[in-house]
Write an enzyme that holds these catalytic residues in place. Structure first.
Site, short mmCIF file in Angstrom:
data_model
loop_
_atom_site.label_atom_id
_atom_site.label_comp_id
_atom_site.label_asym_id
_atom_site.label_seq_id
_atom_site.Cartn_x
_atom_site.Cartn_y
_atom_site.Cartn_z
N ASP A 30 0.79 -1.17 0.20
CA ASP A 30 0.18 -0.09 0.03
C ASP A 30 0.85 1.31 -0.07
OD1 ASP A 30 -2.36 1.49 0.09
OD2 ASP A 30 -2.77 1.37 2.06
N HIS A 47 2.04 3.33 -9.15
CA HIS A 47 2.06 1.83 -9.49
C HIS A 47 3.19 1.43 -10.31
CE1 HIS A 47 -1.84 2.07 -7.34
NE2 HIS A 47 -2.44 2.90 -8.53
N LEU A 141 11.21 -20.31 -5.10
CA LEU A 141 10.34 -19.42 -4.51
C LEU A 141 8.88 -19.40 -5.05
CD1 LEU A 141 9.94 -16.77 -2.34
CD2 LEU A 141 10.34 -15.56 -4.32
#
Ligand code: IPE
Ligand code: IPE
Ligand code: MG
Length: 258
Positions: A30, A47, A141
């Site tokens: 955020d 973004h 991962l």
């Protein structure tokens, strides 16, 4: 039982190998919009900068040996944003996925997208499918991207499956347990998140992994997501390493390895 002789290393919360480093980190990324506004830039610039931070976080997790990284990219409530921002976010998701997938694959990363994918356009759905298929056998991962995800939706979709099984007589009411419900949730095949991080200063869950966060250690930082670098990630890991996870037991029991 003595403190030196834990019964089972895999569940021993006092064992440095199992406690000090989270196996699964889940992040609410955020603060992109505020990062951009501070620089008099359009929100989308935040973004875009956030995508760069994702790249850094992936490298960081892989180098640390963290097994799963779950990122909240778009919530089921984010459709409420101005149409233009939603469109730009979708476009960014689409291009980032298309551009990065080969590199993710080369780095042995397994990609998994959770959320209500049917709401996306067919091109994006295909991109998601292709990324998951290409990387499905990788054993490095695991990168989970929560897109059009909501914790309430997750629990509701699991409940729907169970309800239909009960209605058809495949299971009976007494079979309905938390364990059964868990098997139908989005992250059922992965360890539960050990560490939750929210950047950007807000102290809320915003309908992220409601069920799965039951015993997750929560970490909130004012750092805005585009500024969340390795040092900031290290701070979160240090905070996690200093915590005693009790899972309902007493601190003394945990120290005794009970
Ligand atoms: C998080 O950053 C990214 C998404 C929700 C897609 P925000 O866009 O919420 O940034 P702020 O909270 O407005 O700063
Ligand atoms: C949560 O952030 C969702 C994502 C980061 C994808 P929001 O910015 O949408 O959360 P609220 O609205 O402030 O709770
Ligand atoms: Mg926000």
């Amino acid at each position: 039982m003595s403190a030196q002789m834990p019964a089972d290393k895999s569940t021993d919360t006092n064992n440095p190998a199992t406690q000090k480093l989270p196996r699964h980190v889940a992040i609410i990324m955020d603060g992109n919009g505020r990062w951009a506004l501070k620089r008099y830039l359009p929100r989308v610039a935040g973004h875009k900068a956030g995508v760069e931070t994702v790249r850094g976080a992936l490298q960081f997790c892989a180098s640390k040996g963290i097994e799963v990284l779950t990122l909240f990219a778009f919530s089921s409530e984010n459709w409420r944003r101005p149409e233009k921002e939603v469109g730009l976010l979708m476009e960014l998701f689409m291009t980032a996925l298309g551009r990065e997938v080969k590199k993710l694959h080369k780095n042995n990363i397994k990609v998994k997208i959770i959320g209500e994918k049917s709401a996306f356009n067919t091109r994006l759905q295909k991109s998601i499918h292709d990324a998951e298929m290409l990387t499905k056998d990788n054993d490095g991962l695991v990168l989970v991207i929560a897109a059009n995800y909501g914790g309430r939706w997750d629990i509701a979709q699991a409940t729907k499956i169970i309800a239909s099984q009960a209605a058809s007589g495949e299971i009976s009411l007494s079979d309905v347990t938390p364990e059964l419900l868990q098997t139908h949730l989005s992250l059922h095949d992965l360890p539960e998140p050990d560490l939750f991080i929210r950047t950007g200063g807000e102290k809320r869950i915003s309908n992220f992994l409601l069920w799965q966060l039951a015993y997750t250690e929560l970490y909130f930082t004012d750092t805005l997501w585009p500024d969340f670098n390795d040092d900031a990630f290290e701070d979160a890991l240090s905070s996690f390493a200093g915590r005693q996870r009790r899972f309902g037991r007493t601190g003394e029991q945990v120290l005794d390895g009970a």
